[in-house]
Enzyme design. Sequence first.
Site, PDB file in Angstrom:
ATOM      1  N   SER A 230      65.846  59.533  20.085  1.00  0.00           N
ATOM      2  CA  SER A 230      66.333  60.309  21.435  1.00  0.00           C
ATOM      3  C   SER A 230      67.785  60.620  21.085  1.00  0.00           C
ATOM      4  O   SER A 230      68.184  61.525  20.257  1.00  0.00           O
ATOM      5  CB  SER A 230      66.151  59.317  22.577  1.00  0.00           C
ATOM      6  OG  SER A 230      66.310  59.788  23.885  1.00  0.00           O
ATOM      7  N   ASP A 453      56.621  65.457  24.559  1.00  0.00           N
ATOM      8  CA  ASP A 453      57.754  64.664  25.069  1.00  0.00           C
ATOM      9  C   ASP A 453      58.470  65.380  26.043  1.00  0.00           C
ATOM     10  O   ASP A 453      59.049  66.676  25.808  1.00  0.00           O
ATOM     11  CB  ASP A 453      58.494  64.255  23.759  1.00  0.00           C
ATOM     12  CG  ASP A 453      59.665  63.413  24.112  1.00  0.00           C
ATOM     13  OD1 ASP A 453      59.993  63.027  25.120  1.00  0.00           O
ATOM     14  OD2 ASP A 453      60.372  63.107  22.955  1.00  0.00           O
ATOM     15  N   HIS A 482      57.601  59.036  24.406  1.00  0.00           N
ATOM     16  CA  HIS A 482      58.985  59.194  23.843  1.00  0.00           C
ATOM     17  C   HIS A 482      59.390  58.246  22.897  1.00  0.00           C
ATOM     18  O   HIS A 482      59.490  57.371  23.225  1.00  0.00           O
ATOM     19  CB  HIS A 482      59.842  59.277  24.844  1.00  0.00           C
ATOM     20  CG  HIS A 482      61.532  59.765  24.764  1.00  0.00           C
ATOM     21  ND1 HIS A 482      61.772  60.630  24.138  1.00  0.00           N
ATOM     22  CD2 HIS A 482      62.378  58.851  24.852  1.00  0.00           C
ATOM     23  CE1 HIS A 482      63.073  60.650  23.873  1.00  0.00           C
ATOM     24  NE2 HIS A 482      63.499  59.681  24.478  1.00  0.00           N
TER      25      HIS A 482
END
Length: 522
Positions: A230, A453, A482
Site C-alpha cells: 500500500s 483493489d 488489498h
Amino acid sequence: MRAAALYGTAGSLVLTAVVAAPAGGAQTWTGAAERHGTAVAAERAAAEGIRFGTCSEEQDTPGALQCGTVTVPLDYAHPDGKKIRLTVSRVRATGKHGGRSVPRQGALVYNPGGPGASGMYFPLIGMVPEWKRIASAYDLVGYAPRGVGRSAPLSCQDPDRLAKGPTQSPTHPSEAYKRERIARAKAYARGCVQRSGREIRHFSSVNNARDLDVLRAALGERRLTFMGASYGTYFGALYAELFPSHVRRMVLDSVVNPDPAKVWYRNNLDQSAAFETRWADFRVWTAKHHEVYGLGRTAEEVARSYERAKARLAAEPAGGVVGPGQLQGAFLQAGYYDDHWPQRALALSAYLKGDPKPLVRQAGPHPDAARERENGRAVYTAVECNDAPWPRAWHTWDRDNTRLARVAPFETWDNVWMNLPCAYWPLPRRQPLDVRTYPGELAATLILAAERDAATPYAGALEMHRRLSGSALVTERASGTHGIGGGPNACVNAHLDAYLLEGRLPAKPASCAPHPEPTPPR
C-alpha cells in the site's frame, strides 16, 4: 495485506482526484545537503548497529521477537542536529524448511503502509504457513516509521476527543454540514502544529525513504531487501529513485500511483471511485447468498437494505454508539478485504431483524485503541500534507467531489473529510519526486496487484511498472483484496517465493486466477 492484520490502514489509507495545480514556489525534497546528511547518518548507523533485545512489556510479544532502535536525523539537511529513534523488531531466519537447511539471505524489511501504520509485529508472520519458506531464509524485520508508535510519536488532538460515536455520514452533505467539517479540518491542521511543533514538517515520504536507508545500514546490509504494501509501495519507489544502487530485491504489493500529478489529491479521487466498484462487488456477493442473509436477491436490493439500516441508525444509534458513520467505517473495511464480507453481511442482516449486538461488536468504538488511532491519523495527515501541494480553495474540493459523488457516493465525502486538513496545512508543501529508473540502474523489482483493489486502484500498478525499468508485474485477476502477497492465492505466492528466494521473475506480465470468494458461515 493479509496475513490478516499485517496490512494496516490509517484512516482511509491513501487517497482522492481531479485537479491540484502545484502551489507557486513549492520547494523540492532533494538537495546536496540532504544527500550528504543521509550518507553521514547511514555511516554512523552501520558503525553502531542495532542492539536487539527483549521487547517492552507493553508490546506483549512472543519471545522469538526481538526489539531495538535505530537513530536517524530529524532533518537530513542537518545530520548533527536533533535525532529521533525508530523502534525496530526482528525474528531471525529459522534456517530450516521441510527438514532441510536453508542458507540465510539477509534481512527482509517490511512496511505495511498507512501512512501511519506500524510494522512492529510483521516478523511474527513467519509462523504462518505461506511465509515459512521466506522466514527460513530471511531475518524478518519490521519497524515503526517516524511519528508512529514509539518512534517520535506525532499527535494532532487529544485522543479522548476522538469521535466515539454515534456520528453521521451523509452521502449528500448539506451546506451547513460542509461548513462544520471545514471548521473541524482547520482546527485539526492547527492542532497538528500546536501539539507536535513545527518539526512536524520533517515527517514525509522522502524522509521515510531516507530512514529506510539508515535502517539498511544499521542492519549491516550492503543492499536492501524490502517489501512494501500500500503506502509502503510509494516510499519504496522513492527509495528506488534516491538509492537505486542500494536495492537488492524489492516487492511492491498493492501499488500507489507514483505519478507526481496524482500525489496525493488526485490519487484520493481515484480511490473514492474505485471503492464504489468494490462496494458493488460486495453487494453482488451478498445477493448471491440471499438465502443466508435475507438482504436482497440483487445488488440494488442489498443497497436498499443498507440504506434502511443507515436511516434507522441515524434516528436511533445501535447500542447508543453506532450511527451511520460507524456503519460506513465497518463496511469500508469490507472494501479492503473480502474476508470481512461474511461477518459484515451477517451483522447487517441481524440488525435489520432486530438484533443490534453483532453490528455493535463490529462497528462500535474501541476506547482502548483511541491513542493508537489518533497517532495513526496524525501521521497520515502530516505525511500527506507535507508531501505535495493540495488545492487550498474549498471551491475546488466541493466541485470535484460533488461531481464524483453523483456516480460514487459510497466513500467520496468521507474521504474528503479525512484529507481536508491538507487544504489548510500551515507549513510549506513540496513538489513530489518524479520516480523513474532506467535500464541497468535498479535491480529488477516485483510488483503485485489485484485488478479490483479499491484502496490502491490497479492503474497505479501499471504506472509503477512503466516507471521502474526491469520490473515485473503479477496481477490477481477479478479480485480486490488489498495486499495479496503471502495471502490465500497460491499462484501469487509462488511468484513471491521465486523472487525473494531465487531472484527469479516472470519473463512477462504474469496473471493469476482470483483466490476463492469467501463463503457464508454454515
